[in-house]
Design an enzyme around this catalytic site. Structure first.
Site, PDB file in Angstrom:
ATOM      1  N   HIS A  34     -12.340  22.216 -43.737  1.00  0.00           N
ATOM      2  CA  HIS A  34     -13.450  22.932 -44.858  1.00  0.00           C
ATOM      3  C   HIS A  34     -14.139  22.055 -45.681  1.00  0.00           C
ATOM      4  O   HIS A  34     -13.698  21.233 -46.381  1.00  0.00           O
ATOM      5  CB  HIS A  34     -12.822  24.052 -45.753  1.00  0.00           C
ATOM      6  N   TYR A  88     -13.661  32.980 -53.694  1.00  0.00           N
ATOM      7  CA  TYR A  88     -12.953  33.182 -54.696  1.00  0.00           C
ATOM      8  C   TYR A  88     -13.664  34.277 -55.464  1.00  0.00           C
ATOM      9  O   TYR A  88     -14.997  34.081 -55.691  1.00  0.00           O
ATOM     10  CB  TYR A  88     -12.943  31.857 -55.505  1.00  0.00           C
ATOM     11  N   PRO A 108      -1.685  29.366 -58.459  1.00  0.00           N
ATOM     12  CA  PRO A 108      -2.323  29.033 -57.491  1.00  0.00           C
ATOM     13  C   PRO A 108      -3.625  29.097 -57.167  1.00  0.00           C
ATOM     14  O   PRO A 108      -4.235  28.556 -56.078  1.00  0.00           O
ATOM     15  CB  PRO A 108      -1.496  30.246 -56.464  1.00  0.00           C
ATOM     16  N   LYS A 142      -3.060  23.737 -55.781  1.00  0.00           N
ATOM     17  CA  LYS A 142      -2.429  22.383 -56.144  1.00  0.00           C
ATOM     18  C   LYS A 142      -1.123  22.054 -56.083  1.00  0.00           C
ATOM     19  O   LYS A 142      -0.809  21.048 -56.026  1.00  0.00           O
ATOM     20  CB  LYS A 142      -3.005  22.077 -57.733  1.00  0.00           C
ATOM     21  N   TYR A 152     -11.417  20.102 -56.778  1.00  0.00           N
ATOM     22  CA  TYR A 152     -10.618  20.734 -56.095  1.00  0.00           C
ATOM     23  C   TYR A 152     -10.404  19.853 -54.594  1.00  0.00           C
ATOM     24  O   TYR A 152      -9.309  20.208 -54.043  1.00  0.00           O
ATOM     25  CB  TYR A 152     -11.742  21.937 -55.244  1.00  0.00           C
TER      26      TYR A 152
END
Length: 380
Positions: A57, A186, A277, A281, A369
């Site tokens: 991704h 998200y 979460p 990570k 990220y």
């Protein structure tokens, strides 16, 4: 992973695992691998199946007020991305590689205890196949999770503990249905956070913000799907529904234990730190811990120097606190806090608007990220 890294440099190790091989390989956990983790797996010969079956991704979507905004990870980080590859699949690869190379993994090891930690020859005692066993070693790597025995074996007064408990939890499901979107979503919603993720082209992983004291039995599949449809709703987009294979409720916390070493015991992963979460990570921090730990062990055996081992906590904690900051920021930006005022709600929306409209803000999210670069070791 630590055992594999040590094996590549000719260093012997023994893994004590409390569960059976089947339990370990079926345990549902994380699935987002940072670029640094992916690179390390490829560099050390573990990436073949991941490259074949994993989902690469290069973006994520932030969704709020019924609109989606793509964060282009690749563009913002000079080509970096993340890999969707379930943790249990990675564990299968690691176990298979270790056993094929003659590695020692003692499954179903019970009643583990530590002794002589501050000495040159610490001891692990355990019970396996009904017999008491004792293992004398040079070092102990405590990678046994938040509830494991290793951190608890450090005498009182040595560790300083930092903890933040969040006033919500995640209700997570694994559904046998194709993902509804090609990337992670998200979602900030007035009813609470939601996340659309995946484990494979046939399995979707979805989460809902809920109260930490919720009873999973109060959430039949129909209610879960209805709530997901409401929170993730966007014009022209449909959430695919399918059979729910697993569901659970996970409380959220941040936790750090300092230092991450005592004598010849070195803590790694959840034994030393927990992150919410939201930033994906936990697994990646554990991998970075054992990477640093392995460098210290290799340097010790090759040169006799303990400098990198003595510097283990400092090097790990610098990264851990950066990740804690990012995970807290993502969590606080996307979740509804039950004592929020109208001002807090508008501030959250303004922050999401800023992150999705400012390249500088988006770069900050993206570089964290995909994973911050590893600190280079120096034994000089």
């Amino acid at each position: 992973m630590l055992s594999h890294l040590l094996h590549l440099r000719g260093i012997d190790s023994v893994i004590l695992e409390s569960h059976s091989r089947q339990q370990v390989e079926e345990r549902g956990r994380a699935g987002v691998l940072e670029q640094e983790t992916v690179d390390l797996l490829n560099q050390t010969g573990l990436g073949e199946r991941m490259r074949r079956e994993g989902l690469q991704h290069y973006g994520i979507e932030l969704r709020f007020q019924g609109h989606g905004h793509r964060i282009d990870l690749s563009d913002l980080t000079s080509g970096k991305g993340v890999m969707i590859y379930a943790q249990y699949e990675l564990i299968k690869d690691l176990i298979a590689h270790r056993l094929a190379a003659g590695g020692k993994i003692f499954f179903e090891s019970a009643n583990v205890s530590l002794d002589r930690i501050p000495t040159d020859y610490p001891v692990l005692r355990y019970k396996r196949e009904g017999k008491a066993q004792e293992l004398e070693c040079d070092f102990i790597a405590g990678c046994d999770g938040f509830h494991g025995v290793c951190r608890q074996s450090i005498p009182a007064g040595i560790l300083r503990l930092y903890e933040k408990v969040y006033p919500f939890a995640w209700l997570g499901i694994l559904a046998k249905v194709a993902p509804s979107w090609e990337e992670l979503i998200y979602c900030h919603h007035q009813r609470g956070f939601a996340l659309h993720s995946m484990r494979s082209p046939e399995l979707t992983r979805l989460y809902l913000q809920c109260d930490p004291d919720e009873d999973i039995n109060d959430w039949p599949d129909s209610r879960i799907w209805q709530e997901l449809q409401t929170r993730l709703a966007m014009g022209g987009w449909t959430l695919n529904e399918g059979p729910v294979l697993q569901k659970s409720i996970t409380p959220m916390r941040s936790f750090v234990a300092e230092p991450m070493q005592y004598g010849n015991l070195f803590l790694g992963g959840d034994a030393a730190h927990i992150v919410p979460p939201t930033g994906a990570k936990g697994l990646n921090l554990a991998v970075s811990d054992v990477r640093v730990m392995a460098e210290g062990f290799v340097t010790f055996y090759e040169t006799g120097s303990r400098k990198l081992l003595d510097d283990y906590s400092r090097r790990c904690l610098r990264r851990i606190w950066q990740v804690q900051r990012f995970s807290w920021w993502m969590t606080s930006m996307l979740h509804r806090f039950y004592d929020d005022t109208p001002f807090d709600e508008r501030r959250q929306l303004a922050e999401l608007d800023y992150v999705t409209s400012s390249r500088a803000a988006a770069e900050t999210l993206a570089e964290n990220y995909v994973g911050l670069p590893m600190e280079e070791a120096s034994a000089n």
